[in-house]
Write a protein that holds these residues in place. Structure first.
Motif, short mmCIF file in Angstrom:
data_model
loop_
_atom_site.label_atom_id
_atom_site.label_comp_id
_atom_site.label_asym_id
_atom_site.label_seq_id
_atom_site.Cartn_x
_atom_site.Cartn_y
_atom_site.Cartn_z
N THR A 76 0.84 -1.19 0.00
CA THR A 76 0.00 0.00 0.00
C THR A 76 0.88 1.24 0.00
OG1 THR A 76 -0.14 -0.02 2.42
CG2 THR A 76 -1.92 -1.12 1.21
N LEU A 77 0.39 2.26 -0.67
CA LEU A 77 1.04 3.56 -0.68
C LEU A 77 0.01 4.56 -0.16
CD1 LEU A 77 3.48 5.38 -1.57
CD2 LEU A 77 2.28 5.67 -3.75
N GLU A 78 0.35 5.23 0.94
CA GLU A 78 -0.56 6.20 1.52
C GLU A 78 0.01 7.60 1.37
OE1 GLU A 78 -1.16 6.02 5.76
OE2 GLU A 78 -2.97 7.24 5.68
N ILE A 79 -0.85 8.52 1.02
CA ILE A 79 -0.47 9.94 0.97
C ILE A 79 -1.35 10.67 1.97
CG2 ILE A 79 -0.09 11.98 -0.44
CD1 ILE A 79 -0.21 10.20 -2.92
N GLN A 80 -0.73 11.33 2.93
CA GLN A 80 -1.48 12.09 3.92
C GLN A 80 -1.53 13.56 3.51
OE1 GLN A 80 0.70 11.13 7.54
NE2 GLN A 80 -0.77 9.53 8.01
N ARG A 81 -2.63 14.20 3.88
CA ARG A 81 -2.79 15.65 3.64
C ARG A 81 -2.43 15.99 2.18
NH1 ARG A 81 0.29 14.79 7.81
NH2 ARG A 81 2.14 15.75 6.86
N THR A 82 -3.15 15.39 1.26
CA THR A 82 -2.82 15.54 -0.15
C THR A 82 -2.78 17.00 -0.58
OG1 THR A 82 -5.17 15.20 -0.68
CG2 THR A 82 -3.68 13.30 -0.91
N GLU A 83 -1.90 17.26 -1.55
CA GLU A 83 -1.74 18.59 -2.13
C GLU A 83 -1.98 18.46 -3.64
OE1 GLU A 83 2.27 19.60 -1.18
OE2 GLU A 83 1.90 19.65 0.99
N GLN A 84 -2.26 19.60 -4.28
CA GLN A 84 -2.52 19.54 -5.72
C GLN A 84 -1.32 19.00 -6.48
OE1 GLN A 84 -4.06 23.54 -6.65
NE2 GLN A 84 -6.06 22.59 -6.94
N GLY A 85 -0.15 19.23 -5.99
CA GLY A 85 1.06 18.74 -6.64
C GLY A 85 1.21 17.22 -6.58
N ASP A 86 0.38 16.57 -5.78
CA ASP A 86 0.41 15.11 -5.72
C ASP A 86 -0.36 14.48 -6.87
OD1 ASP A 86 -0.03 15.25 -2.11
OD2 ASP A 86 1.83 15.29 -3.30
N SER A 87 -1.09 15.27 -7.61
CA SER A 87 -1.84 14.75 -8.75
C SER A 87 -0.87 14.13 -9.75
CB SER A 87 -2.63 15.87 -9.44
OG SER A 87 -3.64 16.36 -8.58
N ALA A 88 -1.07 12.85 -10.04
CA ALA A 88 -0.15 12.11 -10.90
C ALA A 88 -0.69 10.70 -11.09
CB ALA A 88 1.24 12.03 -10.26
N MET A 89 0.01 9.94 -11.92
CA MET A 89 -0.25 8.51 -12.04
C MET A 89 0.74 7.81 -11.12
SD MET A 89 -1.85 6.01 -13.68
CE MET A 89 -2.25 6.33 -15.40
N TYR A 90 0.25 6.93 -10.27
CA TYR A 90 1.12 6.16 -9.38
C TYR A 90 1.18 4.72 -9.91
CZ TYR A 90 1.22 10.20 -6.44
OH TYR A 90 1.44 11.48 -5.99
N LEU A 91 2.39 4.32 -10.25
CA LEU A 91 2.62 3.02 -10.89
C LEU A 91 3.32 2.08 -9.94
CD1 LEU A 91 3.95 4.46 -14.24
CD2 LEU A 91 1.92 3.04 -14.08
N CYS A 92 2.91 0.84 -9.97
CA CYS A 92 3.55 -0.22 -9.19
C CYS A 92 4.16 -1.22 -10.17
CB CYS A 92 2.50 -0.90 -8.31
SG CYS A 92 3.10 -2.30 -7.38
N ALA A 93 5.29 -1.78 -9.81
CA ALA A 93 5.93 -2.79 -10.64
C ALA A 93 6.49 -3.88 -9.74
CB ALA A 93 7.06 -2.17 -11.48
N SER A 94 6.65 -5.07 -10.29
CA SER A 94 7.28 -6.14 -9.53
C SER A 94 8.26 -6.89 -10.41
CB SER A 94 6.23 -7.11 -8.95
OG SER A 94 5.60 -7.88 -9.96
N SER A 95 9.21 -7.51 -9.77
CA SER A 95 10.19 -8.31 -10.50
C SER A 95 10.72 -9.39 -9.57
CB SER A 95 11.34 -7.45 -11.03
OG SER A 95 12.15 -6.98 -9.97
N SER A 96 11.31 -10.39 -10.19
CA SER A 96 11.91 -11.49 -9.45
C SER A 96 13.40 -11.52 -9.75
CB SER A 96 11.27 -12.82 -9.86
OG SER A 96 12.05 -13.90 -9.44
N ARG A 97 14.19 -12.03 -8.83
CA ARG A 97 15.64 -12.15 -9.07
C ARG A 97 15.93 -12.99 -10.29
NH1 ARG A 97 16.12 -13.99 -3.84
NH2 ARG A 97 16.36 -12.33 -2.34
N ASP A 98 15.02 -13.89 -10.62
CA ASP A 98 15.29 -14.81 -11.74
C ASP A 98 14.96 -14.19 -13.09
OD1 ASP A 98 14.03 -17.57 -9.78
OD2 ASP A 98 16.03 -16.68 -9.89
N TYR A 99 14.30 -13.04 -13.08
CA TYR A 99 13.90 -12.43 -14.33
C TYR A 99 14.65 -11.13 -14.52
CZ TYR A 99 10.20 -15.85 -14.10
OH TYR A 99 9.51 -17.02 -14.04
N THR A 100 14.63 -10.64 -15.71
CA THR A 100 15.38 -9.44 -16.03
C THR A 100 14.47 -8.32 -16.49
OG1 THR A 100 15.74 -10.30 -18.23
CG2 THR A 100 17.48 -10.67 -16.60
N GLU A 101 13.21 -8.37 -16.11
CA GLU A 101 12.31 -7.29 -16.49
C GLU A 101 11.40 -6.97 -15.32
OE1 GLU A 101 10.35 -10.33 -19.41
OE2 GLU A 101 8.93 -8.69 -19.13
N ALA A 102 10.96 -5.73 -15.28
CA ALA A 102 9.98 -5.30 -14.30
C ALA A 102 8.62 -5.28 -14.98
CB ALA A 102 10.33 -3.91 -13.77
#
Lengths: 113, 112
Positions: A76-102
């Protein structure tokens, strides 16, 4: 496996409110990353987990931001007391040690009004 | 991670090869060249990566110069669905992998 899942896809909030986003990585992926992307820019790294340990945080991650990955599964990603500058796309990625891509999720688009 | 330089935008005709250049003159010996793309309103998608040899997969080919200071991503037969922002990223891999430093990328527009 359906890939990296993020929820919600869109969030509109009023300035000053707190918001929380969820990311479900690909099963068995031990690494999980959060990025932020503003309009016209490439994604910017925010933070990174290996299993449940948060190993690195960008200076972009102010005190109002906190991320967790309990039990090394979803995050989870929490943003407290949001501001207008927080407006954005928030992206999550995952990877494994065995792979070479996210693998990236579709992102959560946050609009602070 | 080393900095990369890419053209802001490029055009390509459908069915033709799209050749996307990238300069990375400060690349270190242990750093890989990665390419990702981002189609509008989606998360970035991995395309290909290489260290010093040329690489090919089902999506693209990667040509890295002998001095490793530049590379070219080749989409052999571009389609309209290849219209996207293409990011060239230099990364050391290993424990650093995943902390990717994206630039502004190249906007590739494929025309009918």
């Amino acid at each position: 496996d359906t890939g990296v899942s993020q929820d919600p896809r869109h969030k509109i909030t009023k300035r000053g409110q707190n918001v929380t986003f969820r990311c479900d990585p690909i099963s068995e992926h031990n690494r999980l990353y959060w990025y932020r992307q503003t309009l016209g820019q490439g994604p910017e790294f925010l933070t990174y987990f290996q299993n449940e340990a948060q190993l690195e945080k960008s200076r972009l991650l102010s005190d109002r931001f906190s991320a967790e990955r309990p039990k090394g599964s979803f995050s989870t990603l929490e943003i407290q007391r949001t501001e207008q500058g927080d407006s954005a796309m928030y992206l999550c990625a995952s990877s494994s040690r065995d792979y070479t891509e996210a693998f990236f999720g579709q992102g959560t688009r946050l609009t602070v009004v | 991670d080393a900095k990369t330089t890419q053209p802001t935008s490029m055009d390509c005709a459908e069915g033709r090869a799209a050749n996307l250049p990238c300069n990375h003159s400060t690349i270190s010996g242990n750093e890989y060249v990665y390419w990702y793309r981002q189609i509008h309103s989606q998360g970035p998608q991995y395309i290909i990566h290489g260290l010093k040899n040329n690489e090919t997969n089902e999506m693209a080919s990667l040509i890295i110069t002998e001095d490793r200071k530049s590379s070219t991503l080749i989409l052999p037969h571009a389609t309209l669905r290849d219209t996207a922002v293409y990011y060239c990223i230099v990364n050391a891999g290993g424990t650093s992998y995943g902390k990717l430093t994206f630039g502004q990328g190249t906007i590739l527009t494929v025309h009918p």
